[in-house]
Design a protein around this motif. Structure first.
Motif, PDB file in Angstrom:
ATOM      1  N   SER A   1       0.849  -1.269  -0.042  1.00 24.91           N
ATOM      2  CA  SER A   1      -0.356  -0.471   0.043  1.00 24.91           C
ATOM      3  C   SER A   1       0.877   1.098  -0.403  1.00 24.91           C
ATOM      4  CB  SER A   1      -0.505  -0.263   0.724  1.00 24.91           C
ATOM      5  OG  SER A   1       0.209   0.183   2.300  1.00 24.91           O
ATOM      6  N   GLY A   2       0.181   2.226  -0.392  1.00 26.64           N
ATOM      7  CA  GLY A   2       0.788   4.122  -0.269  1.00 26.64           C
ATOM      8  C   GLY A   2       1.410   4.013   0.980  1.00 26.64           C
ATOM      9  N   ALA A   3       0.643   3.510   2.544  1.00 20.72           N
ATOM     10  CA  ALA A   3       1.301   3.690   3.830  1.00 20.72           C
ATOM     11  C   ALA A   3       2.937   3.053   4.022  1.00 20.72           C
ATOM     12  CB  ALA A   3       0.312   3.643   4.716  1.00 20.72           C
ATOM     13  N   HIS A   4       2.745   1.453   3.304  1.00 24.91           N
ATOM     14  CA  HIS A   4       3.640   0.990   4.040  1.00 24.91           C
ATOM     15  C   HIS A   4       4.806   1.351   2.664  1.00 24.91           C
ATOM     16  CE1 HIS A   4       0.691  -2.630   4.283  1.00 24.91           C
ATOM     17  NE2 HIS A   4       0.804  -2.040   5.526  1.00 24.91           N
ATOM     18  N   ARG A   5       4.500   2.156   1.625  1.00 29.73           N
ATOM     19  CA  ARG A   5       5.938   1.887   0.777  1.00 29.73           C
ATOM     20  C   ARG A   5       6.166   3.497   1.453  1.00 29.73           C
ATOM     21  NH1 ARG A   5       4.440   1.889  -5.675  1.00 29.73           N
ATOM     22  NH2 ARG A   5       3.763  -0.780  -5.450  1.00 29.73           N
ATOM     23  N   ARG A   6       5.470   3.807   2.098  1.00 33.12           N
ATOM     24  CA  ARG A   6       6.043   5.609   3.073  1.00 33.12           C
ATOM     25  C   ARG A   6       6.835   5.114   3.438  1.00 33.12           C
ATOM     26  NH1 ARG A   6       6.581   9.078   0.884  1.00 33.12           N
ATOM     27  NH2 ARG A   6       8.760   9.392   1.575  1.00 33.12           N
ATOM     28  N   ARG A   7       6.678   3.908   4.689  1.00 33.94           N
ATOM     29  CA  ARG A   7       7.146   3.501   5.993  1.00 33.94           C
ATOM     30  C   ARG A   7       9.065   3.220   5.378  1.00 33.94           C
ATOM     31  NH1 ARG A   7       3.993   0.969  10.257  1.00 33.94           N
ATOM     32  NH2 ARG A   7       5.989   0.530  11.129  1.00 33.94           N
ATOM     33  N   LEU A   8       8.647   2.298   4.393  1.00 31.96           N
ATOM     34  CA  LEU A   8      10.326   1.743   3.797  1.00 31.96           C
ATOM     35  C   LEU A   8      10.639   3.280   3.189  1.00 31.96           C
ATOM     36  CD1 LEU A   8       9.170  -0.938   1.617  1.00 31.96           C
ATOM     37  CD2 LEU A   8       9.677  -0.393   4.007  1.00 31.96           C
ATOM     38  N   LEU A   9      10.580   4.407   2.482  1.00 27.90           N
ATOM     39  CA  LEU A   9      11.257   5.781   1.971  1.00 27.90           C
ATOM     40  C   LEU A   9      11.601   5.912   3.116  1.00 27.90           C
ATOM     41  CD1 LEU A   9       8.996   6.588  -0.824  1.00 27.90           C
ATOM     42  CD2 LEU A   9      10.722   4.635  -0.806  1.00 27.90           C
ATOM     43  N   ASP A  10      10.945   6.084   4.568  1.00 22.23           N
ATOM     44  CA  ASP A  10      11.075   7.172   5.332  1.00 22.23           C
ATOM     45  C   ASP A  10      12.136   6.410   6.354  1.00 22.23           C
ATOM     46  OD1 ASP A  10       9.518   8.960   4.840  1.00 22.23           O
ATOM     47  OD2 ASP A  10       7.356   8.668   6.377  1.00 22.23           O
ATOM     48  N   ALA A  11      12.250   4.933   6.262  1.00 25.74           N
ATOM     49  CA  ALA A  11      13.487   4.505   6.714  1.00 25.74           C
ATOM     50  C   ALA A  11      14.697   4.962   6.000  1.00 25.74           C
ATOM     51  CB  ALA A  11      12.790   3.073   7.370  1.00 25.74           C
ATOM     52  N   VAL A  12      14.404   4.399   4.829  1.00 24.54           N
ATOM     53  CA  VAL A  12      15.692   4.565   4.093  1.00 24.54           C
ATOM     54  C   VAL A  12      16.066   6.570   4.575  1.00 24.54           C
ATOM     55  CG1 VAL A  12      16.862   4.768   2.137  1.00 24.54           C
ATOM     56  CG2 VAL A  12      15.187   3.054   2.538  1.00 24.54           C
ATOM     57  N   GLU A  13      15.098   7.322   4.351  1.00 23.78           N
ATOM     58  CA  GLU A  13      15.738   8.726   4.095  1.00 23.78           C
ATOM     59  C   GLU A  13      16.897   8.773   5.959  1.00 23.78           C
ATOM     60  OE1 GLU A  13      16.754  13.106   4.790  1.00 23.78           O
ATOM     61  OE2 GLU A  13      16.706  11.041   3.038  1.00 23.78           O
ATOM     62  N   ALA A  14      16.048   8.484   6.691  1.00 20.49           N
ATOM     63  CA  ALA A  14      16.436   8.568   8.144  1.00 20.49           C
ATOM     64  C   ALA A  14      18.044   8.118   8.648  1.00 20.49           C
ATOM     65  CB  ALA A  14      14.996   7.532   9.463  1.00 20.49           C
ATOM     66  N   TYR A  15      18.272   6.441   7.567  1.00 23.61           N
ATOM     67  CA  TYR A  15      19.351   5.726   7.609  1.00 23.61           C
ATOM     68  C   TYR A  15      20.004   6.650   7.200  1.00 23.61           C
ATOM     69  CZ  TYR A  15      22.646   2.169   8.162  1.00 23.61           C
ATOM     70  OH  TYR A  15      23.518   1.307   8.748  1.00 23.61           O
TER      71      TYR A  15
END
Length: 293
Positions: A27-41
């Motif tokens: 879902s869009g929300a799941h994708r957003r969580r992954l991209l946010d984790a990448v950005e934080a790292y």
């Protein structure tokens, strides 16, 4: 994609291409969580951006609080620094920049190889806290991509998506399908000819990561796997593969195999391995799930 009928979510992050495969579209929300984790790292660990936490450590000595994943990362590097006699070190950033692999990507050496500073003289890494006595350029590239794969896997599990396959430009983490994943056959790229394979590994549950002198190579024999004691590229090993339960361990040990024999590493880590040397011979663990051609 590794399994028929699965769908891929592809994106770029920390300088590489990622593909996350799942039985159903994310879902869009799941994708957003992954991209946010990448950005934080990336915001914490990238030595290529001026606003990262490690960029702060490159500007001035001091005490730096890092994210939770720093504890496991520091412990891994500390162990491998000891086992390699200082050759594998997170303090290799300035050495890479000296040879042209810095923030500007000049890919031109700016002088002779520069040995990394000695850990015990400039750095204390206790859990999530870094304390430095001088500016240091931290580079966690030898384990960071694998650790980020583990963090993305944890995000997927937190969303109830236990079955997934993560491909970080050839570094692989398999968590599906079911409790006993069907093994995926992975070709091992020839270190001198990317169009050929030297063997096949069967990856079930867990991670497979590789390191090679022909990846991120430039100039006259320059590549990204440097010996911290000299600042020069390693010449004795040309490629390595490691399989472990987590991608961080597999990623870190794939690089460590350039400095330490696999049998020695197996005394402290539960993993299987393959190392190809510059003279053409290969060594591998007895439990390696695969075959060489």
């Amino acid at each position: 994609m590794p399994y028929p009928g699965w769908t891929d979510f592809s994106f770029d992050g920390i300088g590489t291409r990622w593909e996350v495969s799942t039985p159903s579209p994310l879902s869009g929300a799941h994708r957003r969580r992954l991209l946010d984790a990448v950005e934080a790292y990336d915001a914490a660990w990238s030595r290529f951006r001026p606003d990262s936490l490690v960029a702060d450590a490159a500007r001035a000595p001091g005490r730096y609080e890092l994210p939770a994943e720093a504890a496991g990362l520091g412990q891994m590097y500390s162990t491998l620094y000891r086992l390699s006699g200082g050759a594998m070190t997170p303090l290799i950033g300035a050495s890479l920049a000296r040879l042209g692999y810095g923030a500007g990507y000049s890919l031109r050496p700016d002088g002779p190889p520069l040995p990394a500073p000695r850990w015990e003289e400039v750095l204390a890494w206790q859990g999530t806290v870094l304390t430095t006595t001088e500016p240091v350029r931290i580079d966690i590239g030898a384990a960071g991509k694998g650790q980020l794969a583990d963090l993305l896997s944890a995000e997927l599990r937190a969303c109830g998506i236990g079955e997934h396959f993560i491909d970080a430009s050839g570094d692989l983490l398999n968590s599906g399908p079911g409790t006993g994943p069907i093994p995926v056959e992975v070709a091992l790229e020839h270190p001198y000819d990317p169009g050929r394979a030297i063997g096949i590994i069967r990856l079930g549950s867990g991670a497979l990561c590789a390191s090679a002198a022909n990846r991120r190579a430039w100039g006259d024999g320059l590549h990204h796997v440097l010996d911290g004691t000299t600042g020069a590229p390693v010449r004795t090993v040309v490629a390595s593969w490691a399989m472990a339960a987590t991608a961080m361990v597999a990623d870190a040990l794939a690089t460590a195999l350039f400095f330490v024999e696999g049998a020695r590493l197996q005394q402290e880590f539960d993993f299987s391995w393959l190392t190809v040397y510059s003279d053409g011979h290969a060594e591998y663990s007895a439990d390696l799930e695969g075959a060489l051609f």
